[in-house]
Design an enzyme around this catalytic site. Structure first.
Site, PDB file in Angstrom:
ATOM      1  N   TRP A 103       0.825  -1.214   0.000  1.00  0.00           N
ATOM      2  CA  TRP A 103       0.000   0.000   0.000  1.00  0.00           C
ATOM      3  C   TRP A 103       0.855   1.259   0.000  1.00  0.00           C
ATOM      4  O   TRP A 103       0.572   2.202  -0.737  1.00  0.00           O
ATOM      5  CB  TRP A 103      -0.963   0.001   1.187  1.00  0.00           C
ATOM      6  CG  TRP A 103      -2.075  -1.001   1.015  1.00  0.00           C
ATOM      7  CD1 TRP A 103      -2.337  -2.070   1.819  1.00  0.00           C
ATOM      8  CD2 TRP A 103      -3.059  -1.040  -0.045  1.00  0.00           C
ATOM      9  NE1 TRP A 103      -3.421  -2.771   1.332  1.00  0.00           N
ATOM     10  CE2 TRP A 103      -3.879  -2.169   0.200  1.00  0.00           C
ATOM     11  CE3 TRP A 103      -3.329  -0.250  -1.157  1.00  0.00           C
ATOM     12  CZ2 TRP A 103      -4.946  -2.512  -0.630  1.00  0.00           C
ATOM     13  CZ3 TRP A 103      -4.385  -0.599  -1.992  1.00  0.00           C
ATOM     14  CH2 TRP A 103      -5.184  -1.709  -1.722  1.00  0.00           C
ATOM     15  N   ASP A 172      -1.227   6.535   6.558  1.00  0.00           N
ATOM     16  CA  ASP A 172      -2.352   5.720   6.086  1.00  0.00           C
ATOM     17  C   ASP A 172      -2.637   4.689   7.171  1.00  0.00           C
ATOM     18  O   ASP A 172      -1.856   3.763   7.378  1.00  0.00           O
ATOM     19  CB  ASP A 172      -1.972   5.035   4.764  1.00  0.00           C
ATOM     20  CG  ASP A 172      -3.067   4.106   4.245  1.00  0.00           C
ATOM     21  OD1 ASP A 172      -4.111   3.970   4.916  1.00  0.00           O
ATOM     22  OD2 ASP A 172      -2.873   3.517   3.158  1.00  0.00           O
ATOM     23  N   LYS A 196     -12.279  -1.428   6.807  1.00  0.00           N
ATOM     24  CA  LYS A 196     -11.561  -2.445   7.559  1.00  0.00           C
ATOM     25  C   LYS A 196     -12.015  -2.440   9.011  1.00  0.00           C
ATOM     26  O   LYS A 196     -12.456  -3.446   9.523  1.00  0.00           O
ATOM     27  CB  LYS A 196     -10.048  -2.218   7.496  1.00  0.00           C
ATOM     28  CG  LYS A 196      -9.356  -2.737   6.239  1.00  0.00           C
ATOM     29  CD  LYS A 196      -9.647  -1.969   4.981  1.00  0.00           C
ATOM     30  CE  LYS A 196      -9.057  -2.535   3.732  1.00  0.00           C
ATOM     31  NZ  LYS A 196      -8.030  -1.719   3.120  1.00  0.00           N
TER      32      LYS A 196
HETATM   33  C1  LIG Z   1      -7.504  -1.232   1.910  1.00  0.00           C
HETATM   34  C2  LIG Z   1      -6.369  -0.298   1.982  1.00  0.00           C
HETATM   35  C3  LIG Z   1      -6.188   0.704   1.032  1.00  0.00           C
HETATM   36  C4  LIG Z   1      -7.112   0.875  -0.156  1.00  0.00           C
HETATM   37  O1  LIG Z   1      -8.324   1.408   0.265  1.00  0.00           O
HETATM   38  P1  LIG Z   1      -9.470   1.785  -0.779  1.00  0.00           P
HETATM   39  O2  LIG Z   1     -10.589   2.176   0.128  1.00  0.00           O
HETATM   40  O3  LIG Z   1      -9.763   0.562  -1.582  1.00  0.00           O
HETATM   41  O4  LIG Z   1      -8.985   2.902  -1.608  1.00  0.00           O
HETATM   42  C5  LIG Z   1      -5.099   1.556   1.179  1.00  0.00           C
HETATM   43  N1  LIG Z   1      -4.258   1.437   2.222  1.00  0.00           N
HETATM   44  C6  LIG Z   1      -4.403   0.476   3.154  1.00  0.00           C
HETATM   45  C7  LIG Z   1      -3.440   0.396   4.293  1.00  0.00           C
HETATM   46  C8  LIG Z   1      -5.464  -0.421   3.060  1.00  0.00           C
HETATM   47  O5  LIG Z   1      -5.626  -1.371   4.000  1.00  0.00           O
END
Ligand SMILES: *Cc1c(COP(=O)(O)O)cnc(C)c1O
Length: 364
Positions: A103, A172, A196
């Site tokens: 990511w 993030d 999540k």
């Molecule tokens: C799932 C995830 C993403 C992507 O998220 P989207 O909502 O699909 O854009 C980005 N970073 C992390 C750490 C994730 O777990």
């Protein structure tokens, strides 16, 4: 109907607390005597105003978000933020990125469209560890330093905030937010897609120090300008109302949790610690399963593991499904299995998985 729902180990969209799903079902046709479902309400009406304000104040309370930080409910997910962070915060100049998994690698690539990006750190030979902070190459004048708190695919998590660098930290936190306390004030900006650990897909949380706002690049779309979103209480345009409502119910659920003397986020933190310990202990004790991530940076939320004999993968997944253990297949880029054990996964679910891991190993 079985007497319980299956345990769902999906990485995202992920399992929700059953209590929250039941509450939402009960309120589906008529939210608190309004005669309307939340999804049928005007976002500018009094009722939805109460819902979004409650969600924001509960989030501020749970994470101790300082008052000089904006809390924004946005759309587009974390991947849209990969563009919106540089559009809002880079001033088109320098930004540094730590790459510790799939990511953050994506974040770094996207940012190159908008500013001068440097990789501050990246482990050699696969995403299995985090390079020591002392080895990071961070430019003093970078507009920010970006990292991913928990790499959902690779199962690599920062055990602590990487503090001590000159540029403001941008994190993030999509897959670890609200899984334990977070020092928001140590960051310039924290963002997280909801699907999540917060709620259903469709809403993205952004917490950003207001001092950093108002310097978006001219090309930044108005609907995605943090200062515009803040000035309009996340209602410059129609926000994802139902997803915000569901996130609000999850925040209240977190606040209600108890574990001995621990309450709220502290209770959830302790439960998450025990769940992860139980699963890693089982994997490490086995000669069939393996997790190669350095123990100090193993994720408490996403536990990838491989079967030493991949020919058994299909039988493993089918046996798991028959026991009501769902969505254990690993991400295609890593292969093998992955158990995501977010807040909503009860300890009994992890115990059921551990029992299955042992039984499967015995019979193979
Ligand atoms: C799932 C995830 C993403 C992507 O998220 P989207 O909502 O699909 O854009 C980005 N970073 C992390 C750490 C994730 O777990």
């Amino acid at each position: 109907m079985p007497d319980r729902r299956p345990y769902n180990f999906s990485a995202g969209p992920a399992a929700m607390p059953e209590e929250v799903l039941r509450q939402a079902a009960g309120e589906m046709l008529d939210w608190q005597g309004t005669g309307m479902s939340v999804m049928e309400m005007s976002h500018r009406g009094e009722a939805f105003g109460r819902i979004i304000h409650q969600a924001e104040s509960d989030l501020r309370e749970l994470l101790g978000v300082p008052s000089d930080y904006a809390v924004l409910f946005m759309q587009g997910g974390a991947l849209a933020q990969n563009a919106l962070i540089p559009l809002n915060l880079s001033r088109g100049a320098r930004a540094d990125y730590v790459v510790t998994g799939s990511w953050s690698a994506k974040s770094e690539r996207e940012a190159r469209k908008f500013c001068d990006v440097q990789v501050a750190a990246r482990p050699e030979g696969g995403f299995l560890d985090i390079p020591p902070l002392a080895s990071w190459q961070v430019r003093e004048d970078a507009a920010y330093l970006h990292y991913c708190g928990n790499e959902t695919i690779d199962g690599v998590e920062f055990p602590e905030v990487p503090a001590g660098f000159a540029p403001p930290l941008v994190a993030d936190m999509s897959s670890s937010i609200l899984s334990r306390p977070l020092d928001v004030a140590a960051h310039g900006c924290v963002y997280a897609g909801a699907q999540k650990n917060i709620g259903p897909a469709g809403v993205t949380l952004v917490m950003v120090r207001r001092e950093l706002l108002g310097r978006a690049l001219p090309s930044c779309p108005s609907a995605f300008d943090y200062a515009v979103a803040d000035a309009n209480g996340s209602m410059y345009n129609t926000p994802p109302t139902y997803a915000i409502y569901m996130a609000g119910l999850v925040l209240q659920w977190i606040a209600r949790q108890r574990e001995g003397d621990l309450r709220g986020l502290a209770a959830v933190t302790e439960r998450n610690r025990r769940k992860a310990a139980m699963l890693y202990e089982c994997i490490d004790a086995s000669s069939l399963y393996v997790n190669r991530v350095a123990p100090a940076v193993r994720s408490r939320m996403n536990v990838p593991f491989q079967l030493r004999d991949p020919k058994l993968d299909a039988a493993f997944l089918e046996g798991a499904r028959q026991r009501g253990l769902l969505q254990l297949k690993g991400h295609k880029s890593v292969g093998g299995m992955r158990a995501s054990i977010y807040n909503a996964m009860p300890e009994a679910g992890v115990r059921a998985l551990v029992d299955y891991l042992r039984d499967f190993e015995r019979s193979h």
